[in-house]
Design a protein around this motif. Sequence first.
Motif, PDB file in Angstrom:
ATOM      1  N   GLN A 170       0.843  -1.200   0.000  1.00 37.20           N
ATOM      2  CA  GLN A 170       0.000   0.000   0.000  1.00 37.20           C
ATOM      3  C   GLN A 170       0.878   1.250   0.000  1.00 37.20           C
ATOM      4  OE1 GLN A 170      -2.393   0.486   3.514  1.00 37.20           O
ATOM      5  NE2 GLN A 170      -3.786   1.932   2.540  1.00 37.20           N
ATOM      6  N   LYS A 171       1.927   1.207   0.802  1.00 34.84           N
ATOM      7  CA  LYS A 171       2.840   2.348   0.883  1.00 34.84           C
ATOM      8  C   LYS A 171       3.482   2.592  -0.485  1.00 34.84           C
ATOM      9  CE  LYS A 171       6.672   3.916   3.810  1.00 34.84           C
ATOM     10  NZ  LYS A 171       7.972   3.469   3.300  1.00 34.84           N
ATOM     11  N   ALA A 172       3.879   1.506  -1.144  1.00 35.17           N
ATOM     12  CA  ALA A 172       4.571   1.643  -2.432  1.00 35.17           C
ATOM     13  C   ALA A 172       3.665   2.306  -3.472  1.00 35.17           C
ATOM     14  CB  ALA A 172       5.034   0.277  -2.921  1.00 35.17           C
ATOM     15  N   ILE A 173       2.416   1.875  -3.551  1.00 34.60           N
ATOM     16  CA  ILE A 173       1.546   2.464  -4.573  1.00 34.60           C
ATOM     17  C   ILE A 173       1.163   3.901  -4.191  1.00 34.60           C
ATOM     18  CG2 ILE A 173      -0.510   1.274  -3.636  1.00 34.60           C
ATOM     19  CD1 ILE A 173       0.054   2.428  -7.261  1.00 34.60           C
ATOM     20  N   LEU A 174       0.979   4.128  -2.881  1.00 34.30           N
ATOM     21  CA  LEU A 174       0.652   5.496  -2.462  1.00 34.30           C
ATOM     22  C   LEU A 174       1.801   6.446  -2.768  1.00 34.30           C
ATOM     23  CD1 LEU A 174      -1.273   5.040   0.896  1.00 34.30           C
ATOM     24  CD2 LEU A 174      -2.091   6.168  -1.176  1.00 34.30           C
ATOM     25  N   GLU A 175       3.017   5.986  -2.514  1.00 35.66           N
ATOM     26  CA  GLU A 175       4.169   6.836  -2.833  1.00 35.66           C
ATOM     27  C   GLU A 175       4.236   7.108  -4.326  1.00 35.66           C
ATOM     28  OE1 GLU A 175       7.193   5.591   0.811  1.00 35.66           O
ATOM     29  OE2 GLU A 175       7.630   4.927  -1.244  1.00 35.66           O
ATOM     30  N   THR A 176       3.951   6.072  -5.102  1.00 28.23           N
ATOM     31  CA  THR A 176       3.957   6.242  -6.554  1.00 28.23           C
ATOM     32  C   THR A 176       2.974   7.328  -6.969  1.00 28.23           C
ATOM     33  OG1 THR A 176       4.416   3.865  -6.751  1.00 28.23           O
ATOM     34  CG2 THR A 176       3.692   5.010  -8.742  1.00 28.23           C
TER      35      THR A 176
END
Lengths: 646, 646
Positions: B278-284
Amino acid sequence: MADYHVRILPDNKLITLSDEQNLLKAMTAAGIPLQASCGGRGTCGQCRVIIKEGQVCSSEAGTISQEEQRLGYVLACQSRPASDLVVEVPAGTKLGEHRVLLGEEQEARDARYGEDAEAFVLYGDNSYPAVELPVYRKIRLKIPQPTLDDPADDWGRLTRATRGETGIERLSVSLNVLRDLPRVLRDAGWDVSVALAEKDTWQGVEIAGVEPFPSGRKYYGLAVDIGTTTVAAELVDLETGRTGGARGSFNRQSVYGDDVISRIIHAEENPGGLEELQKAILETVNDLIKDLAGGLGIGQADIRAAVCAGNTAMTHLFLGIDPAYIRLEPYTPAANNIPAVQAGQAGLHIHPQAWVRFIPGTASYIGGDITAGVLATGMSEADTLTLFIDIGTNGEMVLGNNEWLISCACSAGPAFEGGGLRYGMRAMDGAIENVRITAGGSTVQYSTIGGGAPLGICGTGLIDCVAWLYRSGVIDRGGSFAPHTPSPRVRDAGGGKEFVLAWSGEAGGGSDISISEAEIKYILRSKAAVYAGIRSMLQMVGLPFEAIERVFIAGGFGRYINIREAINIGLLPDIPVQKYAYIGNSSLKGARLSLLSKSARDAAEKIAGKITYLELSAGNTFMEEFVSALFIPHTDLELFPTAARR
Amino acid sequence: MADYHVRILPDNKLITLSDEQNLLKAMTAAGIPLQASCGGRGTCGQCRVIIKEGQVCSSEAGTISQEEQRLGYVLACQSRPASDLVVEVPAGTKLGEHRVLLGEEQEARDARYGEDAEAFVLYGDNSYPAVELPVYRKIRLKIPQPTLDDPADDWGRLTRATRGETGIERLSVSLNVLRDLPRVLRDAGWDVSVALAEKDTWQGVEIAGVEPFPSGRKYYGLAVDIGTTTVAAELVDLETGRTGGARGSFNRQSVYGDDVISRIIHAEENPGGLEELQKAILETVNDLIKDLAGGLGIGQADIRAAVCAGNTAMTHLFLGIDPAYIRLEPYTPAANNIPAVQAGQAGLHIHPQAWVRFIPGTASYIGGDITAGVLATGMSEADTLTLFIDIGTNGEMVLGNNEWLISCACSAGPAFEGGGLRYGMRAMDGAIENVRITAGGSTVQYSTIGGGAPLGICGTGLIDCVAWLYRSGVIDRGGSFAPHTPSPRVRDAGGGKEFVLAWSGEAGGGSDISISEAEIKYILRSKAAVYAGIRSMLQMVGLPFEAIERVFIAGGFGRYINIREAINIGLLPDIPVQKYAYIGNSSLKGARLSLLSKSARDAAEKIAGKITYLELSAGNTFMEEFVSALFIPHTDLELFPTAARR
């Protein structure tokens, strides 16, 4: 800027404050709230304290006599420290022992209605089911498991099943529930307990939780009566409808003024004033919640819903909504029907995702507390023509039945709550609540709340007092002292006469407790306002007093009132005492009903929409009625055939 | 546990990591993402880096040749530092130069469709109005001022006026708006601009702001295509419908695996794995938002709404919803139709109270991106029988018209995105995208994206490659190398033959770029899956290929594809090339349409509900079709009358 240490007696509490802070605010912040009707403006004279050691820098205060000044009395709101201090808070100054009406049967039995035997205590005759679709409820659902032929998503299955079971179309879901939904459903074998949280009419219902069936934890609702003077809260088991305890306390906003108008002015005139008021009421309610949850041994997060009933100004201040225009013509509030908000957003210490609902109001001066009261009486569903009276800082009245409802609000002033009088006080320990004056004003018999030495006089005592001063010939029908009275209790005080109710020797505060002519006239103005309000409503609908089949009296003041004496002074209409009934804290009762019953919630909305508000300041009727009612009992004695005469 | 300093070349970035961390994760965390299809399991061989100085502790990696090992190559995912290091990231290993399809006209003109002249570029023929009730919109309201005769509350007046103007019944309000409402209305002289934020079908509309009219500030919406491989976002001026820019980047979740299944497994098997994803896609997405807002010179809080289109798994991961059951029979997602959430709750860096909507999906493998695509094509409103194909990591297809829609998803595998092949790579600079093999396999002509030295081969290059290897006689119809081929480019490699596309001398990575027999067969399986999916749908509805009147190809892969060659290898059905049209990033387009038009939003909901999902794993049709399609172009040559023969 210097900091000083101040020791507060008799609590022996040490606080530190700067030479720029006044004692009132500092003590309130330190948890020693004082009485201060005027909100710290130096006019009510209630926050008097005694400086035992040290120096203060005080503004001149006309409300402190020279003798008192000699004894070290100062007004806390007008005094800043100029050295380390020892300060004594006299009995009667401190706020905190206030009796709060919780609507509990046991308490209401204390009411004088019983003694009187002519009136009776009633809990409203509404017929809403005890538990019927509470605002937060759990239902059991057995959801068909997905298969390759029916692989529909979990949320789709859940909503389909919920709709099938409840018929509710508008379902939302909290993200937290959705996040864990797949595992919960499967761990539970698709046999689940689903928590439904009703927001409000517009916002629909939220699926607030899904657990394996059976769900082990209990869940509670909170009913709150946000009163100007006092705040009451009750925990309710939302499954059984049983009470989980009730608590009350004074509204900590009191330090900013006794009535809603002075609080609104505080919010307007001080930067951060609205936030201060919001903080004060939130702290008040949150402390009640803490006590209630602690008393029941549950977590505050087990409280999953709240319904608040408050007057319009209190509701605004509770949510930090600008209340400015409530007090300005044409008296338009920001909102009468406030959408539900989540507890976390509102700052209420229950489950942060719990929905907090507000019972809708009708106008700036007919708020959700009155809707709740009408709901509790059941009058909006009955044929019986009913008058509902809630006398607090304001006097609010509703007249009607299942066909129509008319309401008005009159600024009775805080007299009946002890405000605006030198020795006036709220209904707390030490208050004279019952008075009998005989022998031409020479003999006074009284009783106090709690039975101790008198510290002042509360609203019900004032009614008795005026009735008996008139009956004993001390005052005339207009409230003026008779020119020559033999009583040693009548004396001249700077600017007019006064009557001594208790001598300093018997009183707890060290000085005589008296009531002045100006104060008596002030009480007459208050009673005239209430009476004129009732008359104005009747005139509006073209009905005589005799048409009223029942009168419900609500609120803390109504609990101790002696109906007979209230009629004698012309506060209440002269109709058979048997028609009067006491309904206790109807605002809290209405909030409780709304927590537990959907019919009650629907009815509350209907009531708020149905009540016609009669603005008394528009037109001449009220003013004419008011002027005629400034006498004991009235200019027109025919209106009070049974009232005691002299 | 020891900490080491690692200098990364060519960026010359210094990072610190412990001897327990692997290089892949540490470099990704430090903002140097590497290619890693397998999610760091050591099997794809993509995250190769060169140790220039120092010692690492590496697990054995079969994907690194002995010669490469001699040169210092290791797999970053399998290596932990044993000393301070200097590490070089070779061109081709680093992720970040990926071309993302934004659906912009200019970009799409690059497509080979134009060159081909047989096919054409089309932007969908949907007819939704350009701007029609955007999800967030402002309306002007002149509200009647309160009077003593009509003193109704501000909120009541506002809702009454809003309902009168819009017909919207279900209105909620944000507490912030209510708090300041009285002053705003009066300061504005009751002539206001009211912001309406649509949540979703069930949750109604929120009054999200009230300002004096005219409102000075512009307000934007964000369309997001959450793809497995790439993420694209576009800012849209919600008043004019004009674009405020578009940006794309790779999905930072890639480091946890190339396809949705490996990411779901990562979420399941690692504590905190779901949160990592979730963090990875939100950062993206948040980085795209920052770039977009910066580029336009607006604040991120000026973005007042978002519509996301993603496949079902991506949407789950975006919101942190448990995706586990998406990959397990019967493939049931937590939710196909996800209720709108507020940006603050979702962690999206736009206005925290902005509502984030998700285009509804149909099933675990037909998500909101496909609904958005169908929406963009307009096929659900047309008579024309249309086939919509989106080939990314998965192949998703929808067939139908305004009467019915049928869909299926086939695990094409990541071949067409360069995954699963030693020299496969995404469509980024250095990828061979265009191949011609002649002279019996001796001569290879190719072009690369960006025109530089080749680093690997991307999906479109692979199609060309297979087509020409067959045409030049190097491989047979089944994909096996012919027993005796004169070409010097065919050689034995451990375990089978391979064909050298580019020699180390000309290649950018320092070693030969080749394709093995096993890899060719893997590509054939991928193309067979797509073709069999299309055939299965046609069989289901009992229609022949000829019935298809138009084919829309969507997605980044479709942009570079040579339709003729795709037919030649049997990936796409052999119908006239003129029927094929390229629609670009239809997912982003559909999200954009939904931001701006209520008809489009309503249509999206209808589409998601109307699409019948054909589960290919149920029944035998698909498997039979798949097996028949494992040849070039097919077992049944009559199905490909125009395909190039040898």
